[in-house]
Motif scaffolding. Structure first.
Motif, PDB file in Angstrom:
ATOM      1  N   LEU A 115       4.492  12.285 -11.460  1.00 58.82           N
ATOM      2  CA  LEU A 115       5.634  11.996 -12.321  1.00 58.82           C
ATOM      3  C   LEU A 115       6.774  11.349 -11.530  1.00 58.82           C
ATOM      4  N   LEU A 116       6.943  11.741 -10.272  1.00 53.25           N
ATOM      5  CA  LEU A 116       7.920  11.062  -9.426  1.00 53.25           C
ATOM      6  C   LEU A 116       7.493   9.617  -9.189  1.00 53.25           C
ATOM      7  N   MET A 117       6.194   9.393  -9.068  1.00 50.73           N
ATOM      8  CA  MET A 117       5.684   8.030  -8.916  1.00 50.73           C
ATOM      9  C   MET A 117       5.962   7.221 -10.174  1.00 50.73           C
ATOM     10  N   LEU A 118       5.819   7.860 -11.345  1.00 55.75           N
ATOM     11  CA  LEU A 118       6.069   7.179 -12.614  1.00 55.75           C
ATOM     12  C   LEU A 118       7.523   6.728 -12.715  1.00 55.75           C
ATOM     13  N   VAL A 119       8.479   7.630 -12.449  1.00 55.62           N
ATOM     14  CA  VAL A 119       9.887   7.227 -12.570  1.00 55.62           C
ATOM     15  C   VAL A 119      10.259   6.211 -11.502  1.00 55.62           C
ATOM     16  N   SER A 120       9.586   6.251 -10.354  1.00 53.42           N
ATOM     17  CA  SER A 120       9.823   5.250  -9.318  1.00 53.42           C
ATOM     18  C   SER A 120       9.337   3.885  -9.781  1.00 53.42           C
ATOM     19  N   ALA A 121       8.251   3.871 -10.542  1.00 55.24           N
ATOM     20  CA  ALA A 121       7.782   2.614 -11.126  1.00 55.24           C
ATOM     21  C   ALA A 121       8.764   2.103 -12.169  1.00 55.24           C
ATOM     22  N   PHE A 122       9.365   3.014 -12.915  1.00 56.76           N
ATOM     23  CA  PHE A 122      10.239   2.639 -14.024  1.00 56.76           C
ATOM     24  C   PHE A 122      11.584   2.100 -13.540  1.00 56.76           C
ATOM     25  N   GLY A 155      12.435   1.695 -10.010  1.00 53.42           N
ATOM     26  CA  GLY A 155      12.422   1.154  -8.660  1.00 53.42           C
ATOM     27  C   GLY A 155      12.436   2.270  -7.637  1.00 53.42           C
ATOM     28  N   MET A 156      11.664   2.128  -6.563  1.00 50.69           N
ATOM     29  CA  MET A 156      11.529   3.202  -5.589  1.00 50.69           C
ATOM     30  C   MET A 156      12.853   3.514  -4.898  1.00 50.69           C
ATOM     31  N   GLU A 157      13.558   2.488  -4.473  1.00 53.12           N
ATOM     32  CA  GLU A 157      14.794   2.734  -3.732  1.00 53.12           C
ATOM     33  C   GLU A 157      15.875   3.351  -4.625  1.00 53.12           C
ATOM     34  N   PRO A 158      16.068   2.861  -5.861  1.00 54.71           N
ATOM     35  CA  PRO A 158      17.031   3.535  -6.735  1.00 54.71           C
ATOM     36  C   PRO A 158      16.691   5.004  -6.996  1.00 54.71           C
ATOM     37  N   ILE A 159      15.425   5.319  -7.156  1.00 54.04           N
ATOM     38  CA  ILE A 159      15.045   6.713  -7.384  1.00 54.04           C
ATOM     39  C   ILE A 159      15.291   7.546  -6.126  1.00 54.04           C
ATOM     40  N   ARG A 160      14.998   6.998  -4.959  1.00 54.04           N
ATOM     41  CA  ARG A 160      15.288   7.731  -3.714  1.00 54.04           C
ATOM     42  C   ARG A 160      16.776   8.052  -3.621  1.00 54.04           C
ATOM     43  N   LEU A 173      -3.968   7.221 -17.569  1.00 54.47           N
ATOM     44  CA  LEU A 173      -3.208   6.154 -16.933  1.00 54.47           C
ATOM     45  C   LEU A 173      -2.382   6.704 -15.764  1.00 54.47           C
ATOM     46  N   PHE A 174      -2.543   6.094 -14.601  1.00 51.79           N
ATOM     47  CA  PHE A 174      -1.804   6.464 -13.394  1.00 51.79           C
ATOM     48  C   PHE A 174      -0.785   5.363 -13.134  1.00 51.79           C
ATOM     49  N   ILE A 175       0.494   5.686 -13.352  1.00 50.11           N
ATOM     50  CA  ILE A 175       1.560   4.686 -13.245  1.00 50.11           C
ATOM     51  C   ILE A 175       2.209   4.769 -11.869  1.00 50.11           C
ATOM     52  N   LEU A 176       2.097   3.677 -11.130  1.00 52.95           N
ATOM     53  CA  LEU A 176       2.660   3.548  -9.789  1.00 52.95           C
ATOM     54  C   LEU A 176       3.626   2.373  -9.754  1.00 52.95           C
ATOM     55  N   PRO A 177       4.534   2.329  -8.762  1.00 54.06           N
ATOM     56  CA  PRO A 177       5.384   1.146  -8.619  1.00 54.06           C
ATOM     57  C   PRO A 177       4.567  -0.133  -8.615  1.00 54.06           C
ATOM     58  N   SER A 179       0.848  -1.192   0.000  1.00 50.19           N
ATOM     59  CA  SER A 179       0.000   0.000   0.000  1.00 50.19           C
ATOM     60  C   SER A 179       0.882   1.241   0.000  1.00 50.19           C
ATOM     61  N   LEU A 180       0.725   2.071  -1.012  1.00 50.61           N
ATOM     62  CA  LEU A 180       1.544   3.258  -1.166  1.00 50.61           C
ATOM     63  C   LEU A 180       0.786   4.500  -0.740  1.00 50.61           C
ATOM     64  N   THR A 181       1.501   5.415  -0.075  1.00 54.88           N
ATOM     65  CA  THR A 181       0.916   6.678   0.331  1.00 54.88           C
ATOM     66  C   THR A 181       1.731   7.822  -0.245  1.00 54.88           C
ATOM     67  N   LEU A 182       1.187   9.014  -0.151  1.00 54.39           N
ATOM     68  CA  LEU A 182       1.837  10.194  -0.694  1.00 54.39           C
ATOM     69  C   LEU A 182       3.215  10.414  -0.063  1.00 54.39           C
ATOM     70  N   ASP A 183       3.336  10.117   1.206  1.00 55.88           N
ATOM     71  CA  ASP A 183       4.605  10.347   1.904  1.00 55.88           C
ATOM     72  C   ASP A 183       5.737   9.466   1.386  1.00 55.88           C
ATOM     73  N   ASP A 184       5.404   8.371   0.700  1.00 55.62           N
ATOM     74  CA  ASP A 184       6.438   7.512   0.128  1.00 55.62           C
ATOM     75  C   ASP A 184       7.196   8.201  -1.001  1.00 55.62           C
ATOM     76  N   PHE A 185       6.674   9.329  -1.466  1.00 53.41           N
ATOM     77  CA  PHE A 185       7.275  10.011  -2.616  1.00 53.41           C
ATOM     78  C   PHE A 185       7.645  11.461  -2.283  1.00 53.41           C
ATOM     79  N   ASP A 186       8.032  11.661  -1.041  1.00 53.78           N
ATOM     80  CA  ASP A 186       8.442  12.986  -0.594  1.00 53.78           C
ATOM     81  C   ASP A 186       9.963  13.050  -0.507  1.00 53.78           C
ATOM     82  N   TYR A 187      10.509  14.235  -0.701  1.00 54.59           N
ATOM     83  CA  TYR A 187      11.931  14.475  -0.466  1.00 54.59           C
ATOM     84  C   TYR A 187      12.132  15.962  -0.224  1.00 54.59           C
TER      85      TYR A 187
END
Length: 345
Positions: A302-309, A311-316, A277-281, A2-10
């Motif tokens: 868009l940050l969610m999209l690149v995280s899907a593309f 991987g979340m940890e590599p993007i972080r 289309l909403f692209i998520l990890p 389950s993903l939340t908005l805070d997973d994509f904050d920096y």
């Protein structure tokens, strides 16, 4: 998961938000994320990252003069930002005013013409423009170039050329496909001589691209619709590239959304359509093997999209590195070259 908005904050220092373009388009930096590994390069190094037979897919949309200022019948000030044309004389738009106009109200824009508010369409207003002139021609004469909200200045003459790609030709966007801003004619010629192929899609970017995600549970978020065109020549070029074992490289998230939106039935097809289309990890990409993109806002789709593309940890890690190393962010900022990872979220 389950993903939340805070997973994509920096955290981003405000001074790293690029307020103007560099003197040369390809002078920007390029952060390469391939196989989970990071490398600092320059955008001028792009030819060394691609191979003969690879295919770059560009979005040839052109930014229109979508911002208009005017007054209501009561004399109150109003600002209109076109979302998209829905006919030769009608458009959906954001309207900012001290009090929202009602259906039937008339707005005087640019002290030159009147538009009628036909009603609401979700968060946008449905406007009818004068029928004695094409909508895009009217906007070109009386509207202003709409810079993104995080650029803290009005557009100037320099932006008229630099907030367009050198290959822009199909008017309809209210925001530039910014990954393409790094390419100049010399870069395109060098890539062609190297044997790197090019293909085109059109996706008109709407004002909704800057709208924040307002729900913490991402399963409740609904994307705005965007219109795309996929030519048969592009479908054929992608098929040839895949058959030869080469890579399809989307230039920008807009190109990527167009391709993925058109391939939702499992096979990419040519034609005109709309995507929300909403692209998520966890999303399984069907077309693109690599992506050229700018850096995106915290908590953005868009940050969610690149995280899907990638991987979340590599993007972080990539974004933390970019902040630490002083990369320039967002529309006029630096770029990334990302290879796809389907095995990690």
């Amino acid at each position: 998961m389950s993903l939340t908005l805070d997973d994509f904050d920096y955290l981003l220092p405000p001074e790293q938000i690029a307020q103007a373009p560099l003197a040369e388009r390809c002078a920007s930096r390029l952060l390469v994320l391939a196989g989970g590994e990071l490398a600092d390069r320059g955008f001028c190094d792009l030819p060394s990252l691609v191979e003969p037979g690879d295919l770059l897919v560009f979005n040839d949309t052109r930014v229109i003069h979508a911002r208009l200022y005017g007054t209501k019948e009561t004399g109150g000030q109003v600002e209109v930002l076109i979302e998209r044309a829905i006919g030769p004389h009608e458009a959906l738009a954001q309207v900012r005013a001290s009090k929202s106009p009602r259906a039937g109200a008339r707005l005087r824009l640019a002290d030159a013409f009147d538009v009628t508010v036909l009603g609401r369409a979700g968060e946008f207003f449905h406007l009818r423009f004068p029928e004695d002139e094409d909508l895009h021609a009217l906007l070109e004469r009386h509207g202003k170039l709409p810079l993104p909200p995080y650029i803290d200045r009005a557009a100037d003459d320099h932006d008229e050329s630099r907030y367009q790609t050198v290959y822009a030709r199909e008017p309809g966007s209210v925001a530039a496909p910014t990954a393409g801003l790094h390419f100049d004619q010399q870069m395109l010629a060098d890539l062609a001589r190297q044997g790197v192929n090019g293909a085109w899609v059109t996706l008109h970017v709407g004002a909704g691209t800057f709208q924040p995600v307002r729900v913490n549970d991402l399963g409740e978020h609904h994307m705005h619709r965007e219109r795309y065109v996929i030519p048969q020549e592009t479908v054929d070029a992608i098929a040839r590239t895949k058959a030869a074992g080469k890579r399809v490289i989307a230039v920008g998230t807009t190109s990527l959304r167009a391709l993925e939106g058109a391939a939702q039935d499992g096979e990419l097809g040519a034609g005109v359509g709309e995507t929300e289309l909403f692209i998520l990890p966890g999303y399984r990409f069907r077309v693109a093997d690599a992506l050229i993109t700018n850096f995106h806002l915290p908590k953005s789709t868009l940050l969610m999209l690149v995280s899907a593309f990638a991987g979340m940890e590599p993007i972080r890690r990539a974004y933390a590195h970019a902040v630490r190393e002083g990369y320039r962010f967002f529309s006029y900022g630096d770029a990334m070259f990302i290879t796809r990872r389907n095995d990690a979220i």
